[in-house]
Design a protein around this motif. Structure first.
Motif, PDB file in Angstrom:
ATOM      1  N   SER A 199       1.341  -0.792  11.138  1.00 43.66           N
ATOM      2  CA  SER A 199      -0.209  -0.854  11.173  1.00 43.66           C
ATOM      3  C   SER A 199      -1.084  -0.350  10.075  1.00 43.66           C
ATOM      4  O   SER A 199      -1.262  -1.508   9.288  1.00 43.66           O
ATOM      5  CB  SER A 199      -0.675  -1.690  12.202  1.00 43.66           C
ATOM      6  OG  SER A 199      -0.060  -2.547  12.957  1.00 43.66           O
ATOM      7  N   VAL A 200      -0.958   0.718   9.571  1.00 44.93           N
ATOM      8  CA  VAL A 200      -1.384   1.357   9.508  1.00 44.93           C
ATOM      9  C   VAL A 200      -1.133   1.631   7.806  1.00 44.93           C
ATOM     10  O   VAL A 200      -1.903   0.991   6.891  1.00 44.93           O
ATOM     11  CB  VAL A 200      -1.827   2.633   9.758  1.00 44.93           C
ATOM     12  CG1 VAL A 200      -2.847   3.641   8.633  1.00 44.93           C
ATOM     13  CG2 VAL A 200      -1.912   2.939  10.941  1.00 44.93           C
ATOM     14  N   LEU A 201       0.340   1.399   7.820  1.00 44.74           N
ATOM     15  CA  LEU A 201       0.199   2.134   6.457  1.00 44.74           C
ATOM     16  C   LEU A 201       0.512   0.476   6.180  1.00 44.74           C
ATOM     17  O   LEU A 201      -0.253   0.521   4.636  1.00 44.74           O
ATOM     18  CB  LEU A 201       2.196   2.167   6.607  1.00 44.74           C
ATOM     19  CG  LEU A 201       2.407   3.321   7.380  1.00 44.74           C
ATOM     20  CD1 LEU A 201       3.789   3.722   7.311  1.00 44.74           C
ATOM     21  CD2 LEU A 201       1.801   4.440   5.706  1.00 44.74           C
ATOM     22  N   PHE A 203      -1.264  -2.643   6.665  1.00 44.78           N
ATOM     23  CA  PHE A 203      -2.727  -2.884   6.240  1.00 44.78           C
ATOM     24  C   PHE A 203      -3.679  -2.270   5.933  1.00 44.78           C
ATOM     25  O   PHE A 203      -4.822  -2.684   4.860  1.00 44.78           O
ATOM     26  CB  PHE A 203      -3.496  -3.403   7.562  1.00 44.78           C
ATOM     27  CG  PHE A 203      -2.724  -4.662   8.712  1.00 44.78           C
ATOM     28  CD1 PHE A 203      -2.739  -5.666   7.745  1.00 44.78           C
ATOM     29  CD2 PHE A 203      -2.009  -4.212   9.324  1.00 44.78           C
ATOM     30  CE1 PHE A 203      -1.754  -7.123   8.057  1.00 44.78           C
ATOM     31  CE2 PHE A 203      -1.627  -5.431  10.169  1.00 44.78           C
ATOM     32  CZ  PHE A 203      -1.470  -6.565   9.524  1.00 44.78           C
ATOM     33  N   SER A 204      -3.630  -0.500   6.329  1.00 48.23           N
ATOM     34  CA  SER A 204      -4.476   0.061   4.818  1.00 48.23           C
ATOM     35  C   SER A 204      -4.207  -0.029   4.093  1.00 48.23           C
ATOM     36  O   SER A 204      -5.069   1.137   3.144  1.00 48.23           O
ATOM     37  CB  SER A 204      -4.715   1.482   6.479  1.00 48.23           C
ATOM     38  OG  SER A 204      -3.874   2.436   5.973  1.00 48.23           O
ATOM     39  N   ASN A 205      -3.247   0.161   3.130  1.00 48.20           N
ATOM     40  CA  ASN A 205      -2.824   0.339   2.291  1.00 48.20           C
ATOM     41  C   ASN A 205      -2.245  -0.811   1.078  1.00 48.20           C
ATOM     42  O   ASN A 205      -2.143  -1.771   1.673  1.00 48.20           O
ATOM     43  CB  ASN A 205      -1.626   1.210   1.414  1.00 48.20           C
ATOM     44  CG  ASN A 205      -1.693   2.639   2.374  1.00 48.20           C
ATOM     45  OD1 ASN A 205      -1.854   3.497   1.947  1.00 48.20           O
ATOM     46  ND2 ASN A 205      -0.914   2.952   3.505  1.00 48.20           N
ATOM     47  N   LEU A 206      -2.526  -0.565  -0.266  1.00 45.90           N
ATOM     48  CA  LEU A 206      -2.737  -2.330  -0.794  1.00 45.90           C
ATOM     49  C   LEU A 206      -1.665  -2.544  -1.405  1.00 45.90           C
ATOM     50  O   LEU A 206      -1.033  -3.489  -1.639  1.00 45.90           O
ATOM     51  CB  LEU A 206      -3.260  -1.605  -2.574  1.00 45.90           C
ATOM     52  CG  LEU A 206      -3.698  -3.214  -3.247  1.00 45.90           C
ATOM     53  CD1 LEU A 206      -4.757  -4.295  -2.063  1.00 45.90           C
ATOM     54  CD2 LEU A 206      -4.725  -3.034  -4.441  1.00 45.90           C
ATOM     55  N   VAL A 207      -0.798  -1.443  -1.527  1.00 44.22           N
ATOM     56  CA  VAL A 207       0.060  -1.600  -2.453  1.00 44.22           C
ATOM     57  C   VAL A 207       1.703  -1.990  -1.083  1.00 44.22           C
ATOM     58  O   VAL A 207       2.873  -1.944  -1.498  1.00 44.22           O
ATOM     59  CB  VAL A 207       0.992   0.271  -2.985  1.00 44.22           C
ATOM     60  CG1 VAL A 207       0.109   0.853  -3.459  1.00 44.22           C
ATOM     61  CG2 VAL A 207       1.721   1.196  -1.785  1.00 44.22           C
ATOM     62  N   PHE A 208       1.883  -2.241   0.104  1.00 45.63           N
ATOM     63  CA  PHE A 208       2.215  -2.931   0.465  1.00 45.63           C
ATOM     64  C   PHE A 208       1.585  -3.625   1.280  1.00 45.63           C
ATOM     65  O   PHE A 208       3.116  -4.180   0.995  1.00 45.63           O
ATOM     66  CB  PHE A 208       2.427  -1.744   1.911  1.00 45.63           C
ATOM     67  CG  PHE A 208       2.759  -0.752   2.584  1.00 45.63           C
ATOM     68  CD1 PHE A 208       4.400  -0.059   1.532  1.00 45.63           C
ATOM     69  CD2 PHE A 208       2.459   0.699   2.367  1.00 45.63           C
ATOM     70  CE1 PHE A 208       4.636   1.601   1.091  1.00 45.63           C
ATOM     71  CE2 PHE A 208       2.448   2.306   2.412  1.00 45.63           C
ATOM     72  CZ  PHE A 208       3.947   1.951   1.857  1.00 45.63           C
ATOM     73  N   PRO A 210       1.180  -6.814  -0.945  1.00 38.10           N
ATOM     74  CA  PRO A 210       2.147  -7.804  -2.014  1.00 38.10           C
ATOM     75  C   PRO A 210       3.324  -8.030  -1.262  1.00 38.10           C
ATOM     76  O   PRO A 210       4.155  -9.304  -1.534  1.00 38.10           O
ATOM     77  CB  PRO A 210       1.700  -7.422  -3.155  1.00 38.10           C
ATOM     78  CG  PRO A 210       0.074  -5.877  -2.842  1.00 38.10           C
ATOM     79  CD  PRO A 210       0.696  -5.854  -1.070  1.00 38.10           C
ATOM     80  N   LEU A 211       4.132  -7.056  -0.832  1.00 37.01           N
ATOM     81  CA  LEU A 211       5.126  -6.891  -0.332  1.00 37.01           C
ATOM     82  C   LEU A 211       6.337  -7.790   0.634  1.00 37.01           C
ATOM     83  O   LEU A 211       6.739  -7.705   0.818  1.00 37.01           O
ATOM     84  CB  LEU A 211       5.737  -5.155  -0.232  1.00 37.01           C
ATOM     85  CG  LEU A 211       5.920  -4.762  -1.950  1.00 37.01           C
ATOM     86  CD1 LEU A 211       5.988  -3.242  -1.780  1.00 37.01           C
ATOM     87  CD2 LEU A 211       5.963  -5.737  -3.671  1.00 37.01           C
TER      88      LEU A 211
END
Lengths: 502, 502, 502, 502
Positions: A199-201, A203-208, A210-211
């Motif tokens: 969840s951290v990866l 929801f806290s990173n813009l780059v995931f 959209p995919l």
């Protein structure tokens, strides 16, 4: 569960943790060691006590002796580990009694009260017992050994019923004695480091983000395999089978966390609301989207491995699946048409639990020539490995450095063990700590459980009513080939059976 | 440049490479070593010859002696490196002559023809000479030393003029003697491994393309810094300044490759078409979006470093910028509103060339509490480092393993030096090989050059006409603070000046 | 509420609708006519009865006489309208009593039971009464006049308290006598045809959903204006003000429906779950994002219009806002950074309620020349007009047919009155029918109400505590100019004040 | 063609338009009337002259008499139409000559020069002649009748060859006498109002662009049907067939405009660059993706309609297709996997030319129950009708106003004839004006033509070499059923054959 308890909080109150079923395997191997680890790392409040409760007659000393054999110090051993162990064991006590005896729980209550010494007391019961005595223990503990002024919470372990009916019956019984807030249904897979990090990866990173949808993801695979069979402990298993034992809980829970919509906050109820939503958007499993298997005996390298029904604890002629593969579908806007494939099995060639996300091919044909005929081979794949060693990596295409234009496929490691060399805590540590702190995020709410059973119950009944024969596969093999045909029907290739180093 | 030449191709023809300006620095340091490396790695056709041409009188042996000092063997030295060097040097010849003498080039032609021995001959001229004699050499070489039956190509080095007018004048002159096909304008930054890999990463992986736009990218930074000044060689530089020397070519070329639309194929013309398109979509630079600086003397640790105008080769009172920062904008659908910041300077605290892509913040506020007040600090950042050591990494947020929920920012390395331990070829190797093979992808077409000058010429004229005084900054510092204010005005924070390890 | 009741359902049971406060204005103008319209269109079950209850002494005939004056037939009058009215009035009865008298409600119960004749009975109470007697009536009706074998439901009208505290107090009181399931908090704006259609358009067409986010929407405006003042009925209003009267309920409810995530199903609880989520993602209003106004007297065309405080029913020197404008923000992934502007006012130049969605500008500058300098003028705008006449239209740019290239802005009508010429039912009809059918989708749940008050309560308290003086604006004007400055600060231009025909 | 010529431009120079083939049908029906319409609307420069050239002997008066019969005034007749006609006819002249006689064109040149009176002269030749004399006329006109001081342009009509080879041969010949800039290949479908509006709608509105890709569009259909056969003029047609006559030019051109990427500007070369790119991204047609048909005789309502081969101008046993359907694919990032279906035929049940864009289904199943089993029936569809009457409409789902929830499918008209009641100019007017003004946007460049032929030539050769027999269909029918099977194979349903009112 974000921060250790403040001093004032821990000073003012007692915490007692009663392990019901203290003499059992799980208690010895997991629960007491996890409690010690929490103590060792200073996560427990100052005034805590551990009680063992079971039918076996035992003294406090005998319990301590038993426990002490399974306690271990962290790899990065501090000097005072032995001291810490001693301190911990001093806080461990034992009370023997019958699981259905209100009287015996009243005795326990007296002991607890004596130790609590009149301070505000919070009580956590960990039910490490067979399902048939759940309700008895809950009744006795609730009526006779609840905290009078603090909270009382009960951790229960699977199985939570065998189907929708038995599960709601169980819930109904529990709710006679406990509120929803008091029930902590544990699924220890949700306590894994990687599951938290997912969840951290995301929801806290813009780059995931959209995919994370049907536009880019072609299929998702949830894979669980063990490299051993029932090995003389088939009694319990045969009554449940691999679908109930692994898929309907562990794999489905991970799927829900993976696929849920963004919650409105990180609070437990908000996350569980989203998990329920995604479960409710799923189609109940259908027999044609399922393959079941059972391992048979096999000889390799001069050694022979027994088949499932060779296990003396398994009924002769049992049709219970030790392997299953299934295609699931989530009929919502994000996942419409994306197959979620699950696969779980015993006695396979490897031991592994992982999520594999296969992305679509790059639209257009710019690099077609470089990839050869099968564009699909060159798609990106995200692998989230839950065990044995936790890891996240993304397979990407890149140019091989040097003159000329050769493409290669590399693993892009998102989590370096190198970067975080500390020992990763066991799932039980996290979950026990969460229960102590009232953090319900990783525990399963009643409506989640209902939704999960609603998906699997019709299938399970059909398999049992029609006496569907499992496809046999050799002990230590890659499982029945039917799983490949199932995947192929949904235009999927299993990611774990590709090549050696996948 | 995709594959080594086939046997039949290389057997049947000669290749002669004439380095015009053979006694110059660039020739010695870069061109001859690159030719040797290509030979060493078997990329050159069987029958190739290297000719040096310059005004200096020299024998073949003297040339060979001069060259041999700068040839090096690959780190992973094969045993036969010395042999290879000998073989290479035997193919090197020298001819001295005046750069504007058709007669001397006719003599060169005779020598070439003699060596070619009547086979089909292809001729590559590498013009490693000052711009004022470009046209003379092109005229003489074209008229007197062109191949009669094979191709003739000319590699020219920057500067390609000082502004739109002088550049088109130069192009016009070149085109009197050469077709567009024969002109190879070299920008050695385009030969860097990373620049090649940029397109592969972007177009062959599904996971990057969706992020490559204004919806996700907040700003892009193109940064070039050198940690030394003109050091007694300011004559050439002072006439051009940092904007012409670095920005208008190297940084702008990389920007165009970074920002272009997907080409219809990987063919050179298709890629160059897209580069021209993106350049044409850019707004010409405006003075208010530019900061210019010049380094001044500085003493540190008992050592004193001279200012730019202290360099005796620099005219007194020169206003030539040794540093510039600029904000550029691409007015197309993909990049509308995204600032592209460029920064280039000499005598700075570090040596570096890189692209930094800063992503937008994650919309919504799920992890706000975990990140503290400044959400922007927690955004993802993709760094493509061109030099000194080539690397690609993505800064992502992840959970620190362990109990509790602490977030951390990790670098996700996309290119492991570990994975590809071979030495990365020098940019000149790639570009020479491409020119030999007629691969024009990495060379600058006339219309590209026009479009590039169209962006910078008005600014350059305004700076010179208004005699804009540069902001002074100490030798070895991080450059003028004006660059920060420029960035801030566009809501950008320079990624290279954040913290130690960025 | 999807289909008329089946025969078996309607035959088997009674429905009684008791209008408490039967002699009031709302009852006369809206509730009885809506009930008649439902009857006229055959939506009511066969055995239904209508009871009026109020303190006034009246006979059944007098009630019928009173009601009959406000009943109207559909524009497309069928021949039998008069007959239908007679049939309807025959089913209307009256009982007079005190609102806080359990005894009088027991009498009502007897009458109801007599009419029900022993069949299964369902009872709906419509509370058309002042808020101070809500709880009394609920107590009496619940204790003494509940159905014994069918359901009992209560419709309550706003105001639902004045702030978070009074609202939860009210909810707490209601819940002493009613379960959540029995409470139907009505917001008649949610019964408007357009509001229903909004979700259909958005979720059943592929072409809208992709646009519904911060990536494409620049701002959303919720506008309510009345062209008259309090006109002698300022007593109630002055106690509440425009923010409580319009914004915190009607406009906020519409905003929530507009902005919510896709629900997991169309079931009431799923939709209300999503509404609560979006409300919880909003930032509480802050004073600096709010403008309040009050109308003052104005003379126009020889006629003079009184100011708010000229109204004798309004306390002298009242600071109660009759106009407010506010900027709200939803801190979730979909709407981060998109201003939602609300504006509501009395005594303005026009009568209107609408949602205006302004889209971002087209990125890139392809048509810049055609649009002139202000690209923003040429953006698309979606207008959803709730009243006076319901309409949906999209402003788009198109080429004016003919030679040359002139662009024009057209309205693209999504809802043609022409296509559906039937009279659109009044909001009360829909909502009454939904309450009868137990469809809770359009009624406000307790947690929604809590979330709505949580957003507005701090602001309301600050306005009242600091005695913020409203900006005066003339009766019949376009409201205080402060609303323009507020909009401008958020880079918004009010869509309703642009030009004549907007 | 954006604005009428400025005064200074028109005053200073002459424009002569020479219609070569002046006595032909096209000239009479389309070219002279279009020229008059441009004159009538004041789009032509002040000093313009029209020359007819053909083999027929005729006087100026005879030409004027002939022309005058086909001139018409706009529906919104101004009073002075007759005057205008007289003025126009006075500017019309005739010269008779052989098409291959340089001498005769020299005579024409003298006449032109005489009329031009020494002012700067621009000359436009419209070649309304059979393809076999194209090159002769171009040679004679270019060598003998070119403007000496102004521009000379030549408009040519299809056919532009029969395949790649003949087309490049033709281009090669034209280029002997003309530069690319002088050649205006006309495709009158590109002059249609709707085709112009297509780009405006798509690129000037934010709301369309996000939908314009494989993510949302399921298929695109380009449909052309005529309701009559060759009717005694089969000679020309039989040599070309429907694929060359309609698909390879008209439909393919519209497809390219529809599918191209955003151009860097609206300039002709930029648009044509994008059209070439999209054509180059397409796969050459394959026989298995094509259905060919030919109409046969049919009797209906007592009237009998002849089959194609019944036409005496058609060779007996001709296999020439009068109907074709084909599936095309664009292998780029935007359109990968989206079938583009073309269908063109003669002697069908209706007369129509249109683009139909069928969108994907709404992901998720929110309204599944409301739509019944076939979600695909409820998808949005955008229809762009080029003829007979130009229209753009979008099929959307909406709620039927009223109680209950019934969904309906409405047409959302994007182009209202009501809004723009002026007569829409004929395509020839626009194209002639563009040619006069040097606006090349709507004319086909040589490389476009090459790319178009490259797609169709292999198919055409295979059909002819293998003598593929067309599927027969009755005159006036909906065409061969094979077209349905072709569509079904690509998961498409023809949008024009759905129901009555589609």
């Amino acid at each position: 569960g974000l921060f250790p308890l403040s001093d004032s909080e821990s000073k003012g109150s007692n915490l007692t943790i009663t392990v019901v079923g203290a003499s059992g395997d799980l208690a010895k191997k997991k629960i007491f060691p996890a409690l010690f680890a929490l103590f060792y790392e200073d996560w427990l409040p100052e005034n805590f006590l551990v009680f063992g409760f079971a039918r076996t007659k035992m003294t406090n000393e005998e319990l301590r002796n038993m426990i002490s054999k399974t306690l271990t110090c962290r790899i990065d051993k501090r000097e005072n580990c032995e001291d810490k162990m001693d301190q911990f064991l001093k806080r461990c006590f034992y009370h023997s009694g019958q699981y259905n005896s209100e009287e015996h729980f009243l005795e326990l209550d007296s002991k607890l009260r004596e130790k609590e010494g009149g301070k505000l007391s919070n009580r956590l019961f960990y039910l490490s017992i067979p399902p048939n005595i759940f309700v008895d223990v809950v009744r006795c503990a609730s009526l006779k050994a609840s905290s009078k002024d603090g909270w009382t919470r009960v951790i229960v372990e699977k199985p939570f019923g065998r189907d929708s009916e038995s599960s709601s019956e169980l819930t109904k019984c529990l709710k006679q004695y406990l509120t929803e807030d008091q029930i902590f249904r544990i699924d220890h897979y949700l306590g894994k480091e990687l599951v938290e990090n997912l969840s951290v990866l995301r929801f806290s990173n813009l780059v995931f983000e959209p995919l994370w949808s049907r536009n880019y993801i072609r299929n998702v695979q949830l894979i669980f395999s063990e490299d051993f069979g029932t090995e003389g402990r088939g009694g319990y298993f045969d009554n449940y089978g691999i679908i109930r034992d692994i898929m309907q809980n562990h794999l489905l829970q991970i799927l829900a966390l993976f696929a849920m919509e963004t919650p409105v906050s990180l609070a437990a109820e908000d996350i569980r609301n989203e998990k329920v939503k995604v479960l409710r958007s799923m189609r109940p499993l259908q027999l044609e989207n399922v393959v079941v298997g059972q391992y048979k005996g096999h000889s390799k390298g001069g050694k022979s491995y027994p088949g499932y029904t060779d296990d003396p604890t398994v009924p002769k002629g049992s049709l219970t699946p030790t392997f299953a593969a299934a295609a699931l579908f989530i009929d919502n806007a994000r996942w419409d048409g994306v197959p979620f494939l699950m696969k779980a099995g015993k006695a396979l060639h490897t031991k592994r639990a992982e999520i594999r996300v296969q992305f679509r091919h790059v639209p257009g044909n710019l690099y077609k020539r470089n990839f050869g005929t099968d564009l699909d081979k060159a798609t990106n794949e995200l692998v989230l490995r839950v065990q044995p060693d936790e890891a996240i990596y993304l397979k990407i295409n890149n140019k091989v450095p040097g003159l000329g234009m050769r493409l290669d496929r590399s693993d892009l490691n998102l989590l370096f063990r190198a970067r975080y060399p500390r020992e990763i805590p066991d799932a039980y540590e996290r979950l026990l700590l969460d229960a102590i702190e009232g953090e319900r995020r990783l525990f399963i709410r009643s409506d989640e459980l209902d939704a999960a059973w609603a998906l699997f119950t019709p299938l399970l009944k059909e398999i049992e009513n029609k006496r569907i024969a499992p496809e046999l596969y050799p002990y230590g093999s890659r499982g029945p080939v039917g799983a490949h045909y199932l995947a192929a029907r949904h235009n999927v290739r299993w990611g774990d059976l590709g090549n050696e180093d996948s």
